[in-house]
Design an enzyme around this catalytic site. Structure first.
Site, mmCIF file in Angstrom:
data_model
loop_
_atom_site.group_PDB
_atom_site.id
_atom_site.type_symbol
_atom_site.label_atom_id
_atom_site.label_comp_id
_atom_site.label_asym_id
_atom_site.label_seq_id
_atom_site.Cartn_x
_atom_site.Cartn_y
_atom_site.Cartn_z
ATOM 1 N N TYR A 275 6.429 -4.990 -6.019
ATOM 2 C CA TYR A 275 5.843 -4.393 -7.334
ATOM 3 C C TYR A 275 6.665 -3.680 -8.239
ATOM 4 C CZ TYR A 275 2.687 -1.338 -9.531
ATOM 5 O OH TYR A 275 1.686 -0.683 -10.652
ATOM 6 N N GLY B 75 0.757 -1.066 0.000
ATOM 7 C CA GLY B 75 0.056 0.153 0.054
ATOM 8 C C GLY B 75 0.805 1.140 -0.077
ATOM 9 N N ARG B 76 0.415 2.315 0.506
ATOM 10 C CA ARG B 76 1.290 3.610 0.634
ATOM 11 C C ARG B 76 1.894 3.589 1.989
ATOM 12 N NH1 ARG B 76 -1.212 8.258 0.570
ATOM 13 N NH2 ARG B 76 -3.325 7.313 0.480
ATOM 14 N N GLU C 158 5.676 3.905 2.256
ATOM 15 C CA GLU C 158 6.101 5.271 1.818
ATOM 16 C C GLU C 158 6.519 6.258 2.853
ATOM 17 O OE1 GLU C 158 4.394 9.075 -0.468
ATOM 18 O OE2 GLU C 158 3.680 7.067 -1.327
ATOM 19 N N CYS D 285 4.714 -6.305 -2.104
ATOM 20 C CA CYS D 285 4.357 -5.224 -2.703
ATOM 21 C C CYS D 285 5.364 -4.137 -2.289
ATOM 22 C CB CYS D 285 3.018 -4.728 -2.592
ATOM 23 S SG CYS D 285 2.173 -3.607 -3.762
ATOM 24 N N HIS D 286 4.690 -2.944 -1.995
ATOM 25 C CA HIS D 286 5.631 -1.651 -1.545
ATOM 26 C C HIS D 286 6.296 -1.935 -0.303
ATOM 27 C CE1 HIS D 286 3.588 0.325 -4.755
ATOM 28 N NE2 HIS D 286 4.447 1.248 -4.606
#
Length: 187
Positions: free
Chosen positions: A138, A88-89, A92, A118-119
């Protein structure tokens, strides 16, 4: 309390909802206690990342609300068998959280399993833990992996390198969790 042990799940607001709930429920189904760790104990706003026709990248929609169980400051690495770092974000901003970096480095130093999807790999790159490792994530995070000395593999949905298992996206769950449970002695 689980007889098999505890798995720490790292996420925060804007964490990928399907990755969170699938992981939590899959671990609990197998007899483990899953513990969601976030910056604070609160209701987290998860997101849904999906691929829409005509878009060059994923779209983000609001997802489920999930309660975190523990704050990062209260994590005791010795209590857990493994850590799962969601996408997800959330990664980040979590990759800039000193406590998160300290936690994942402690899992590595203690020779515990580290799972990322993923992230989530962004946290491992920030912690300096992908250098010399073969991983996946990702595809648009490939640059970060390679810039930090990791070997990106894009052809496999999931990759295992020793105690590390990485997956590309929530679409990788079947291959990813097959490897995760092999690490935990279930496969």
């Amino acid at each position: 309390m689980s007889k098999k042990g505890k798995i720490l799940i790292i996420t925060g607001d804007a964490g990928e909802g399907y990755e969170c709930l699938y992981g939590k429920h899959r671990f609990e189904e197998a007899g483990y206690e899953s513990v969601i760790a976030a910056p604070s104990v609160k209701r987290l706003n998860l997101v849904i990342h999906d691929f829409e026709p005509g878009w060059d990248t994923y779209v983000e929609k609001p997802g489920y609300l999930v309660e975190s169980d523990i704050a990062f400051d209260d994590v005791k690495v010795e209590e857990y068998l493994a850590v799962l770092i969601l996408g997800g974000r959330a990664p980040e901003f979590l990759r800039h959280n000193d406590k998160v970096i300290e936690i994942v480095r402690a899992f590595d130093k203690a020779d515990k399993f580290i799972f990322s999807i993923c992230h989530g790999i962004q946290i491992l790159t920030a912690a300096g833990l992908v250098k010399g490792k073969t991983v996946t994530c990702y595809e648009n995070v490939r640059f970060e992996v390679e810039a930090c000395g990791g070997n990106f593999v894009g052809k496999n949905e999931a990759v295992r390198d020793g105690r590390y298992v990485s997956g590309q996206t929530w679409q990788s769950h079947p291959d990813f969790y097959r490897m995760v449970f092999e690490c935990l002695g279930e496969g």
